[in-house]
Design a protein around this motif. Structure first.
Motif, PDB file in Angstrom:
ATOM      1  N   VAL A  84     -88.383 121.875  10.472  1.00  0.00           N
ATOM      2  CA  VAL A  84     -87.003 121.378  10.783  1.00  0.00           C
ATOM      3  C   VAL A  84     -86.643 120.217  12.022  1.00  0.00           C
ATOM      4  CG1 VAL A  84     -84.958 122.649  12.538  1.00  0.00           C
ATOM      5  CG2 VAL A  84     -85.960 124.010  11.002  1.00  0.00           C
ATOM      6  N   LEU A  85     -87.673 120.368  12.855  1.00  0.00           N
ATOM      7  CA  LEU A  85     -87.001 119.441  13.966  1.00  0.00           C
ATOM      8  C   LEU A  85     -87.912 117.456  12.902  1.00  0.00           C
ATOM      9  CD1 LEU A  85     -89.816 120.163  16.784  1.00  0.00           C
ATOM     10  CD2 LEU A  85     -87.925 119.465  17.473  1.00  0.00           C
ATOM     11  N   ALA A  86     -88.666 117.836  12.103  1.00  0.00           N
ATOM     12  CA  ALA A  86     -88.606 116.023  11.218  1.00  0.00           C
ATOM     13  C   ALA A  86     -87.747 116.033  10.585  1.00  0.00           C
ATOM     14  CB  ALA A  86     -90.011 116.875  10.520  1.00  0.00           C
ATOM     15  N   ALA A  87     -87.268 117.110   9.886  1.00  0.00           N
ATOM     16  CA  ALA A  87     -85.775 116.559   9.208  1.00  0.00           C
ATOM     17  C   ALA A  87     -84.888 116.117   9.559  1.00  0.00           C
ATOM     18  CB  ALA A  87     -85.504 117.318   8.355  1.00  0.00           C
ATOM     19  N   ALA A  88     -84.826 116.333  10.685  1.00  0.00           N
ATOM     20  CA  ALA A  88     -83.096 117.158  11.423  1.00  0.00           C
ATOM     21  C   ALA A  88     -83.011 115.578  11.985  1.00  0.00           C
ATOM     22  CB  ALA A  88     -82.936 118.009  12.846  1.00  0.00           C
ATOM     23  N   TRP A  89     -82.044 115.290  11.509  1.00  0.00           N
ATOM     24  CA  TRP A  89     -81.149 113.514  12.137  1.00  0.00           C
ATOM     25  C   TRP A  89     -80.402 113.918  13.368  1.00  0.00           C
ATOM     26  CZ3 TRP A  89     -82.370 108.711  11.102  1.00  0.00           C
ATOM     27  CH2 TRP A  89     -82.058 108.056  11.492  1.00  0.00           C
ATOM     28  N   SER A  90     -80.317 115.018  13.784  1.00  0.00           N
ATOM     29  CA  SER A  90     -79.381 114.718  15.051  1.00  0.00           C
ATOM     30  C   SER A  90     -79.955 116.062  15.625  1.00  0.00           C
ATOM     31  CB  SER A  90     -77.741 114.915  14.524  1.00  0.00           C
ATOM     32  OG  SER A  90     -77.413 116.293  14.356  1.00  0.00           O
ATOM     33  N   CYS A  91     -79.729 115.754  17.223  1.00  0.00           N
ATOM     34  CA  CYS A  91     -79.241 117.141  18.073  1.00  0.00           C
ATOM     35  C   CYS A  91     -79.286 117.034  19.191  1.00  0.00           C
ATOM     36  CB  CYS A  91     -80.911 116.978  18.855  1.00  0.00           C
ATOM     37  SG  CYS A  91     -81.720 115.442  19.558  1.00  0.00           S
ATOM     38  N   ALA A  92     -78.965 117.943  19.719  1.00  0.00           N
ATOM     39  CA  ALA A  92     -77.673 118.157  20.775  1.00  0.00           C
ATOM     40  C   ALA A  92     -78.599 118.688  22.190  1.00  0.00           C
ATOM     41  CB  ALA A  92     -76.380 119.464  20.620  1.00  0.00           C
ATOM     42  N   VAL A  93     -77.846 118.069  23.252  1.00  0.00           N
ATOM     43  CA  VAL A  93     -78.924 118.038  24.575  1.00  0.00           C
ATOM     44  C   VAL A  93     -78.359 118.549  25.623  1.00  0.00           C
ATOM     45  CG1 VAL A  93     -80.498 117.120  26.187  1.00  0.00           C
ATOM     46  CG2 VAL A  93     -80.316 116.492  23.454  1.00  0.00           C
ATOM     47  N   THR A  94     -78.288 120.261  26.069  1.00  0.00           N
ATOM     48  CA  THR A  94     -77.962 120.051  27.443  1.00  0.00           C
ATOM     49  C   THR A  94     -78.680 120.196  28.300  1.00  0.00           C
ATOM     50  OG1 THR A  94     -76.553 121.728  25.845  1.00  0.00           O
ATOM     51  CG2 THR A  94     -75.705 122.194  28.185  1.00  0.00           C
ATOM     52  N   ALA A  95     -78.152 119.275  29.538  1.00  0.00           N
ATOM     53  CA  ALA A  95     -78.707 119.224  30.563  1.00  0.00           C
ATOM     54  C   ALA A  95     -78.360 119.188  31.909  1.00  0.00           C
ATOM     55  CB  ALA A  95     -79.217 118.326  30.500  1.00  0.00           C
ATOM     56  N   GLU A  96     -78.317 119.046  32.981  1.00  0.00           N
ATOM     57  CA  GLU A  96     -77.809 119.005  33.992  1.00  0.00           C
ATOM     58  C   GLU A  96     -76.312 117.863  34.657  1.00  0.00           C
ATOM     59  OE1 GLU A  96     -80.776 118.977  37.345  1.00  0.00           O
ATOM     60  OE2 GLU A  96     -81.338 120.285  36.875  1.00  0.00           O
ATOM     61  N   GLY A  97     -76.392 117.076  33.430  1.00  0.00           N
ATOM     62  CA  GLY A  97     -75.382 116.251  33.494  1.00  0.00           C
ATOM     63  C   GLY A  97     -74.320 116.549  32.273  1.00  0.00           C
ATOM     64  N   GLY A  98     -74.687 117.498  31.475  1.00  0.00           N
ATOM     65  CA  GLY A  98     -73.569 117.938  29.947  1.00  0.00           C
ATOM     66  C   GLY A  98     -74.514 117.800  28.815  1.00  0.00           C
ATOM     67  N   ARG A  99     -73.367 117.583  28.560  1.00  0.00           N
ATOM     68  CA  ARG A  99     -74.032 117.866  26.825  1.00  0.00           C
ATOM     69  C   ARG A  99     -73.747 116.826  25.962  1.00  0.00           C
ATOM     70  NH1 ARG A  99     -75.004 121.896  23.100  1.00  0.00           N
ATOM     71  NH2 ARG A  99     -74.161 121.554  20.918  1.00  0.00           N
ATOM     72  N   GLU A 100     -75.035 116.226  25.521  1.00  0.00           N
ATOM     73  CA  GLU A 100     -74.736 115.045  24.580  1.00  0.00           C
ATOM     74  C   GLU A 100     -75.413 115.504  22.898  1.00  0.00           C
ATOM     75  OE1 GLU A 100     -76.443 111.105  25.408  1.00  0.00           O
ATOM     76  OE2 GLU A 100     -76.160 111.932  28.519  1.00  0.00           O
ATOM     77  N   GLU A 101     -74.547 114.604  21.906  1.00  0.00           N
ATOM     78  CA  GLU A 101     -75.118 114.313  21.243  1.00  0.00           C
ATOM     79  C   GLU A 101     -75.747 113.759  20.593  1.00  0.00           C
ATOM     80  OE1 GLU A 101     -74.402 117.329  18.869  1.00  0.00           O
ATOM     81  OE2 GLU A 101     -73.035 118.372  19.893  1.00  0.00           O
ATOM     82  N   LEU A 102     -77.368 113.894  20.323  1.00  0.00           N
ATOM     83  CA  LEU A 102     -77.557 112.427  19.926  1.00  0.00           C
ATOM     84  C   LEU A 102     -77.850 112.212  18.015  1.00  0.00           C
ATOM     85  CD1 LEU A 102     -80.463 112.417  22.161  1.00  0.00           C
ATOM     86  CD2 LEU A 102     -78.507 111.041  22.994  1.00  0.00           C
ATOM     87  N   VAL A 103     -77.757 111.266  17.857  1.00  0.00           N
ATOM     88  CA  VAL A 103     -78.310 111.154  15.911  1.00  0.00           C
ATOM     89  C   VAL A 103     -79.219 109.738  16.171  1.00  0.00           C
ATOM     90  CG1 VAL A 103     -76.826 110.263  13.889  1.00  0.00           C
ATOM     91  CG2 VAL A 103     -75.390 110.836  15.917  1.00  0.00           C
ATOM     92  N   GLY A 104     -80.398 110.298  15.071  1.00  0.00           N
ATOM     93  CA  GLY A 104     -81.017 109.315  15.241  1.00  0.00           C
ATOM     94  C   GLY A 104     -81.875 109.125  16.183  1.00  0.00           C
ATOM     95  N   ALA A 105     -82.090 110.089  17.049  1.00  0.00           N
ATOM     96  CA  ALA A 105     -83.071 108.898  18.821  1.00  0.00           C
ATOM     97  C   ALA A 105     -83.914 110.580  19.012  1.00  0.00           C
ATOM     98  CB  ALA A 105     -81.684 109.978  19.554  1.00  0.00           C
TER      99      ALA A 105
END
Length: 241
Positions: A20-41
């Motif tokens: 899943v980690l290898a093939a996923a093109w995007s991920c959502a990151v929830t941290a103290e500063g909020g939530r970000e959707e990252l694509v190809g990052a």
């Protein structure tokens, strides 16, 4: 014919998570500063850490710089989406909890907990196993392989249903290839109400596309020697009227 295969080898939870980690093109990151959707990052290091390549003005970079210890906590979420259009296309979700720290050119995320949720339920993945696991050798080619099978060879998909037990095919309205890995092919059986998945294991693992082709030929040969399921025979007859 559902009992034709006597084994049902499948990747371990750590291997599935790593794929899943290898093939996923995007991920959502929830941290103290909020939530970000990252694509190809994101990429995955040899040590199992997830490396996030984000702009300098990202709130994640700000959170990393401003964190008291320089290591803010965060949760990364990855979705495993079926490449072939089917109902309930998300095959799995992977959550990684941990912390990240700025390194040269990226943020390095160190997981402290990993949870994989699939149709069968959620499982906590051992971090040592996750770090040592390698992606399935077909993971990066899976999308192309499955879409080609569904679009160019629907007759082969129908033939493969001869290897599925009649109970699993009862009420089926459509069958599509859902997933493939080195151990086998999974079919999604859609019914008027609900759907189910059936796994067709290979006689031996496939470590590359050439071996996968041979494994598929063996399955199709077995299917050709099997009787056509009555449920599909009735549907085809009714549709021809």
């Amino acid at each position: 014919m559902g009992d034709r295969h006597t084994w049902a080898a499948a990747p371990s939870a750590a291997e599935r998570a790593r794929s899943v980690l290898a093939a996923a093109w995007s991920c959502a990151v929830t941290a103290e500063g909020g939530r970000e959707e990252l694509v190809g990052a994101h990429t995955v290091g040899a040590d199992g850490r997830v490396l996030l390549h984000v702009p300098e003005d990202s709130t994640l970079v700000t959170a990393a710089i401003c964190a008291p210890r320089g290591e803010p906590s965060a949760v990364l979420e990855f979705a495993d989406v079926a490449p072939v259009p089917v109902r309930s296309r998300i095959r799995a979700r992977l959550w990684l909890a941990g912390w990240f720290a700025p390194e040269e050119g990226h943020l390095a995320f160190q997981p402290s907990r990993a949870v994989l949720r699939e149709a069968s339920g959620a499982v906590v993945v051992d971090l040592g196993d996750l770090s040592a696991a390698r992606p399935d050798p077909l993971a990066m080619a899976e999308a192309k392989l499955l879409t080609h099978l569904a679009d160019a060879h629907p007759d082969a998909v129908e033939r493969l249903t001869r290897l599925v037990g009649p109970d699993s095919l009862h009420g089926a309205v459509r069958v599509q290839p859902l997933a493939v890995d080195r151990h086998g092919l999974t079919l999604r059986i859609e019914r008027a109400r609900g759907n189910g998945d059936v796994r067709l294991p290979f006689h031996a693992p496939a470590d590359d596309v050439a071996q996968l082709t041979e494994r598929m030929h063996v399955l199709l040969a077995q299917a050709s020697a099997a009787a056509c399921p009555r449920s599909l025979q009735r549907q085809r007859t009714d549709g021809d009227r």
